[in-house]
Design an enzyme around this catalytic site. Structure first.
Site, PDB file in Angstrom:
ATOM      1  N   SER A 154      61.410 -34.073 -28.332  1.00 20.97           N
ATOM      2  CA  SER A 154      62.552 -33.682 -27.516  1.00 20.97           C
ATOM      3  C   SER A 154      62.315 -34.198 -26.102  1.00 20.97           C
ATOM      4  O   SER A 154      61.312 -33.852 -25.478  1.00 20.97           O
ATOM      5  CB  SER A 154      62.678 -32.153 -27.521  1.00 20.97           C
ATOM      6  OG  SER A 154      63.663 -31.734 -26.607  1.00 20.97           O
TER       7      SER A 154
ATOM      8  N   LYS B 131      65.157 -36.795 -29.889  1.00 25.22           N
ATOM      9  CA  LYS B 131      66.250 -35.941 -29.408  1.00 25.22           C
ATOM     10  C   LYS B 131      66.296 -36.093 -27.908  1.00 25.22           C
ATOM     11  O   LYS B 131      65.265 -35.994 -27.241  1.00 25.22           O
ATOM     12  CB  LYS B 131      65.969 -34.498 -29.819  1.00 25.22           C
ATOM     13  CG  LYS B 131      66.637 -33.409 -28.984  1.00 25.22           C
ATOM     14  CD  LYS B 131      66.475 -32.046 -29.665  1.00 25.22           C
ATOM     15  CE  LYS B 131      66.333 -30.915 -28.666  1.00 25.22           C
ATOM     16  NZ  LYS B 131      66.078 -29.603 -29.316  1.00 25.22           N
TER      17      LYS B 131
ATOM     18  N   LYS C  98      68.026 -34.755 -24.296  1.00 26.65           N
ATOM     19  CA  LYS C  98      68.803 -33.708 -23.644  1.00 26.65           C
ATOM     20  C   LYS C  98      69.974 -34.357 -22.918  1.00 26.65           C
ATOM     21  O   LYS C  98      69.807 -35.421 -22.291  1.00 26.65           O
ATOM     22  CB  LYS C  98      67.919 -32.977 -22.632  1.00 26.65           C
ATOM     23  CG  LYS C  98      66.790 -32.197 -23.270  1.00 26.65           C
ATOM     24  CD  LYS C  98      67.331 -30.986 -24.002  1.00 26.65           C
ATOM     25  CE  LYS C  98      66.216 -30.082 -24.487  1.00 26.65           C
ATOM     26  NZ  LYS C  98      66.759 -28.874 -25.152  1.00 26.65           N
TER      27      LYS C  98
ATOM     28  N   ASP D 105      70.982 -32.861 -27.436  1.00 23.37           N
ATOM     29  CA  ASP D 105      70.991 -31.401 -27.249  1.00 23.37           C
ATOM     30  C   ASP D 105      71.583 -31.106 -25.876  1.00 23.37           C
ATOM     31  O   ASP D 105      71.032 -31.508 -24.853  1.00 23.37           O
ATOM     32  CB  ASP D 105      69.562 -30.855 -27.349  1.00 23.37           C
ATOM     33  CG  ASP D 105      69.495 -29.330 -27.249  1.00 23.37           C
ATOM     34  OD1 ASP D 105      70.559 -28.682 -27.082  1.00 23.37           O
ATOM     35  OD2 ASP D 105      68.377 -28.784 -27.345  1.00 23.37           O
TER      36      ASP D 105
ATOM     37  N   GLU E 269      73.421 -30.869 -30.825  1.00 26.60           N
ATOM     38  CA  GLU E 269      72.879 -29.507 -30.759  1.00 26.60           C
ATOM     39  C   GLU E 269      73.512 -28.722 -29.622  1.00 26.60           C
ATOM     40  O   GLU E 269      73.567 -29.191 -28.484  1.00 26.60           O
ATOM     41  CB  GLU E 269      71.363 -29.605 -30.580  1.00 26.60           C
ATOM     42  CG  GLU E 269      70.619 -28.276 -30.586  1.00 26.60           C
ATOM     43  CD  GLU E 269      69.102 -28.465 -30.545  1.00 26.60           C
ATOM     44  OE1 GLU E 269      68.604 -29.530 -30.987  1.00 26.60           O
ATOM     45  OE2 GLU E 269      68.406 -27.560 -30.045  1.00 26.60           O
TER      46      GLU E 269
ATOM     47  N   ASP F  62      71.722 -23.762 -31.796  1.00 23.42           N
ATOM     48  CA  ASP F  62      70.431 -23.254 -31.319  1.00 23.42           C
ATOM     49  C   ASP F  62      70.706 -21.885 -30.682  1.00 23.42           C
ATOM     50  O   ASP F  62      70.689 -20.851 -31.358  1.00 23.42           O
ATOM     51  CB  ASP F  62      69.832 -24.280 -30.334  1.00 23.42           C
ATOM     52  CG  ASP F  62      68.540 -23.837 -29.660  1.00 23.42           C
ATOM     53  OD1 ASP F  62      68.149 -22.672 -29.791  1.00 23.42           O
ATOM     54  OD2 ASP F  62      67.900 -24.660 -28.959  1.00 23.42           O
TER      55      ASP F  62
ATOM     56  N   LYS G 152      64.331 -21.104 -34.429  1.00 22.62           N
ATOM     57  CA  LYS G 152      63.217 -20.812 -33.513  1.00 22.62           C
ATOM     58  C   LYS G 152      62.830 -19.352 -33.695  1.00 22.62           C
ATOM     59  O   LYS G 152      63.666 -18.470 -33.471  1.00 22.62           O
ATOM     60  CB  LYS G 152      63.636 -21.013 -32.058  1.00 22.62           C
ATOM     61  CG  LYS G 152      63.960 -22.434 -31.665  1.00 22.62           C
ATOM     62  CD  LYS G 152      64.358 -22.503 -30.198  1.00 22.62           C
ATOM     63  CE  LYS G 152      64.711 -23.922 -29.793  1.00 22.62           C
ATOM     64  NZ  LYS G 152      65.256 -23.976 -28.414  1.00 22.62           N
TER      65      LYS G 152
ATOM     66  N   GLY H 246      61.511 -25.882 -30.890  1.00 23.09           N
ATOM     67  CA  GLY H 246      60.370 -25.459 -30.075  1.00 23.09           C
ATOM     68  C   GLY H 246      60.801 -25.010 -28.698  1.00 23.09           C
ATOM     69  O   GLY H 246      61.951 -25.207 -28.287  1.00 23.09           O
TER      70      GLY H 246
HETATM   71  O1  OSB Z   1      66.995 -26.295 -26.484  1.00 20.74           O
HETATM   72  O2  OSB Z   1      65.588 -26.898 -27.930  1.00 20.74           O
HETATM   73  C1  OSB Z   1      65.823 -26.504 -26.786  1.00 20.74           C
HETATM   74  C2  OSB Z   1      62.628 -26.415 -24.695  1.00 20.74           C
HETATM   75  C3  OSB Z   1      62.833 -25.286 -23.959  1.00 20.74           C
HETATM   76  C4  OSB Z   1      64.023 -24.585 -24.109  1.00 20.74           C
HETATM   77  C5  OSB Z   1      64.984 -25.035 -25.017  1.00 20.74           C
HETATM   78  C6  OSB Z   1      64.767 -26.159 -25.785  1.00 20.74           C
HETATM   79  C7  OSB Z   1      63.575 -26.878 -25.588  1.00 20.74           C
HETATM   80  C8  OSB Z   1      63.271 -28.125 -26.282  1.00 20.74           C
HETATM   81  C9  OSB Z   1      61.807 -28.492 -26.401  1.00 20.74           C
HETATM   82  O3  OSB Z   1      64.105 -28.886 -26.688  1.00 20.74           O
HETATM   83  C10 OSB Z   1      61.335 -28.620 -27.791  1.00 20.74           C
HETATM   84  C11 OSB Z   1      59.818 -28.685 -27.844  1.00 20.74           C
HETATM   85  O4  OSB Z   1      59.155 -27.626 -27.736  1.00 20.74           O
HETATM   86  O5  OSB Z   1      59.298 -29.788 -27.986  1.00 20.74           O
HETATM   87 MG    MG Z   2      68.175 -26.695 -28.195  1.00 20.34          MG
END
Ligand code: OSB
Ligand code: MG
Length: 373
Positions: A138, A164, A166, A191, A216, A241, A265, A294
């Site tokens: 991510s 992925k 953001k 995401d 996402e 999520d 999660k 995560g």
């Molecule tokens: O939206 O998935 C999410 C990290 C912190 C808060 C929200 C998210 C995330 C990540 C990181 O996308 C995923 C990872 O732990 O590698």
């Molecule tokens: Mg997410």
């Protein structure tokens, strides 16, 4: 089998990421985590992690609210239980409304303990069906598209199986299109962390052309209705999520047609018991895919994510990367590493299968509290 607890320790550790992680809701460089350590009378231990952040941005929970709820409600509840089975713990905790991350950290420690006492890997106890889990990465919002392409290239070289990125308004179609152009065949998803509304349909129509695995949480963090409307308009699968906090939310999302995929999660849904319920409904009953997300966990929380990702309904790569993607020094031994084929091995040792380096935990702690039962 009943476990009798002797001692619980909660640590507030602070972990510095190797690089800043930026999402539509904020930026993180140092993050808190509460580590929960439970010890039974025979001396065996179990560990869990509370993934609540420094501020109430991803959800309303923070490490401070979690500390309060654990200290004032969850540990008193636990100390009255007597016998510590994860399902019983989850049922007792359900009297507390919300505060899922706080509950999950404690419940995870009980699961790890149970598995260690039984001498079995946690992933087997949970009903896992594979000894390796697929690893994706991510990637936070970058300063420029060139930076993004450089970061993506680095992770693909290491073998990560899916990318992925953001997104947020102003950083969406351009960056996603650039990655897609450079890597026409890489499994790619975005995401939004709830940064858009239905008024942004033009953005979704453009993203819809990029052959993404999924989009996402594009809309409001608590919404199911608007996501259902969006799902009827675009053909890219929608993954939820933030909106899925319980099996009830998953059932509602199915009935409404709000999502095709769930990012599962354990922290967000209150633990592994509720995670198994969501897996049972979404995957076993409804035949829909999910994967494990995560929250930049330390090696402790990561162990629970790896165990969960061995379940049969996990049918996309997970946001479970190697320790060195996040931290220079993890708090577990061995650290989590990426195999050449882009997987992480689910350990064959008991519990989460890694040893917690208590001295490192203590060094990283700003607050510690011990409870004797
Ligand atoms: O939206 O998935 C999410 C990290 C912190 C808060 C929200 C998210 C995330 C990540 C990181 O996308 C995923 C990872 O732990 O590698
Ligand atoms: Mg997410």
């Amino acid at each position: 089998m009943g476990l009798e607890l002797r001692r619980i320790v909660v640590y507030e550790v602070w972990m510095r990421l190797k690089s800043e992680f930026r999402t539509s809701f904020g930026s993180t460089l140092e993050r808190p985590a509460l580590l929960v350590r439970v010890e039974e009378r025979g001396g065996e231990e179990g560990w869990g992690e509370v993934v609540a952040g420094e501020g109430p941005w991803y959800s309303y929970e923070t490490f401070q609210t979690a500390w309060h709820v654990i200290d004032s409600y969850l540990i008193p509840t636990l100390s009255k239980l007597g016998v510590y089975e994860p399902e019983r713990v989850a049922r007792a905790f359900s009297r507390v409304r919300g505060h899922n991350m706080a509950k999950a950290g404690v419940e995870e420690a009980i699961w790890d303990l149970k598995a260690r006492v039984e001498g079995r890997p946690l992933w087997e106890v949970l009903g896992g069906v594979r000894s390796k889990v697929e690893s994706g990465v991510s990637i936070g919002i970058q300063r420029s598209v060139e930076d993004l392409l450089r970061v993506v290239a680095g992770f693909l070289e290491r073998g990560y199986r899916r990318v992925k990125i953001k997104i947020e308004p102003g950083w969406d179609v351009g960056p996603a299109r650039a990655v897609r152009r450079e890597y026409p065949d890489v499994p790619l998803q975005v995401d939004a962390n709830a940064a858009y509304s239905l008024a942004d349909m033009q953005v979704f129509r453009e993203l819809d052309k990029l052959d993404l695995l999924m989009i996402e949480q594009p809309l409001h963090y608590d919404d199911l209705i608007d996501h259902a409307e969006l799902a009827r308009i675009i053909s890219t699968p929608i993954c939820l999520d933030e909106s899925i906090k319980s099996v009830r939310d998953a059932a509602a999302a199915y009935k409404l047609g709000s999502a095709q995929v769930i990012n599962l999660k354990p922290g967000r849904v209150g633990g592994l018991v509720e995670s198994l319920r969501i897996h049972g409904l979404w995957s076993s009953s409804l035949g829909r895919p999910l994967w494990v997300g995560g929250m930049l966990e330390t090696g402790v929380g990561r162990g629970h994510l790896v165990a969960l990702a061995t379940l049969p309904g996990v049918r996309y790569p997970n946001d479970i990367s190697a320790s060195d993607r996040y931290y220079d020094e993890d708090i577990v031994e061995p650290p989590w590493t990426l195999n050449k084929d882009g997987t992480i091995t689910a350990p064959s040792k008991p519990g989460i299968g890694v040893e917690v380096l208590v001295e490192r935990v203590e060094r990283a702690s700003r607050r510690t509290k011990e409870y004797r039962l």
